[in-house]
Design an enzyme around this catalytic site. Structure first.
Site: not given
Ligand code: NAP
Length: 237
Positions: A52, A78, A130, A143
């Site tokens: 975490d 990621n 992002s 962010y």
């Molecule tokens: P997501 O579905 O919410 O998944 C987030 C991941 O990060 C999960 O595996 C989660 O693990 C892990 N995580 C969250 N809190 C954590 C913590 N305290 N310590 C360690 N791991 C943690 O997010 P996503 O949309 O796939 O995003 C992935 C990346 O892409 C992020 O960096 C996000 O900022 C970036 N991003 C996403 C978007 C979008 O549209 N989705 C756009 C731009 C950038 P758990 O399952 O254990 O919680």
């Protein structure tokens, strides 16, 4: 990717899961991280590590384990969170949490894995940032500051580690269909935003994963220190 050792943080869901699955399918040994117990996750990785990144001790122990491991050829930072709040509603805990997970953890993880990469003759690192690292809007101060910092860190470390043949880039996804997007946007907002993307839709996770895979593959020998924006054209109109 056959035989390569790959670390993907936040591999339990969303973009990280898509990245881990693609590398795994291409023959890599993938170590994935999540905050929840490994037994709840499917077979998209070879090995799970629990960490975490919002907790100092957990991050410290995780980085020590990385330093003691047999090392990695590829590291994908990621894991990330988003907190959307106006300036006057942002508390210290919000500030700490976003900057710890989105900025401090990637930095410390790179410290932990880069020594091993140097002794292996090189490596590839991708930091998932992002579009909000390049553009912004109200309530995105946490962010945008964390993700812009991540891009700055990418540039600085790309220069510092280039002599050791460690190539570091950032990938900045636009709106991608994951839990994070569903939590951050209402159905109406999602429809409105899709219409503003020149390609007319949100990204699928696999479309981000394939860009990350290219940057970490042997096809990439000269691209380093860049921030690749993968957003269907959203940020250029
Ligand atoms: P997501 O579905 O919410 O998944 C987030 C991941 O990060 C999960 O595996 C989660 O693990 C892990 N995580 C969250 N809190 C954590 C913590 N305290 N310590 C360690 N791991 C943690 O997010 P996503 O949309 O796939 O995003 C992935 C990346 O892409 C992020 O960096 C996000 O900022 C970036 N991003 C996403 C978007 C979008 O549209 N989705 C756009 C731009 C950038 P758990 O399952 O254990 O919680």
């Amino acid at each position: 990717m056959k035989g390569k050792r790959v670390l993907v943080t936040g591999a339990s869901r969303g973009i990280g899961q898509g990245i881990a699955r693609l590398f795994h399918e291409r023959g890599a040994f993938v170590v994935g991280t999540a905050t929840s117990p490994p037994e709840v996750h499917d077979g998209c990785v070879s090995e799970w590590m629990r960490a975490d990144f919002s907790e100092d001790l957990s991050l410290k122990e995780f980085c020590s384990q990385l330093s003691l491991s047999e090392g990695f050829d590829v590291c994908v930072n990621n894991a990330g969170i988003n907190v959307i709040k106006p300036l006057d509603k942002v508390g210290d805990a919000d500030y700490q949490r976003v900057h710890k997970i989105d900025l401090e953890a990637p930095y410390k993880i790179i410290q932990a894995v880069s020594k091993g990469m140097q002794s292996r003759g090189g490596g590839k690192i991708v930091n998932v940032a992002s579009i909000w690292s390049c553009i912004t809007k109200p309530q995105r101060s946490l962010y945008t500051s964390a993700k812009s910092g991540l891009v700055g860190m990418t540039r600085a470390l790309a220069v510092e580690l280039a002599p050791s043949n460690v190539l570091i880039n950032a990938v900045s996804p636009g709106f991608t269909l994951t839990d994070l997007t569903r939590q951050s946007l209402s159905e109406a907002q999602a429809q409105e935003l899709s219409a503003m993307v020149p390609l007319g839709r949100f990204a699928q996770v696999g479309e981000i994963a394939r860009v990350v895979h290219f940057l970490c593959s042997e096809e990439n020998t000269y691209l380093t220190g860049q921030n690749l924006v993968v957003d269907g054209g959203f940020s250029i109109v």
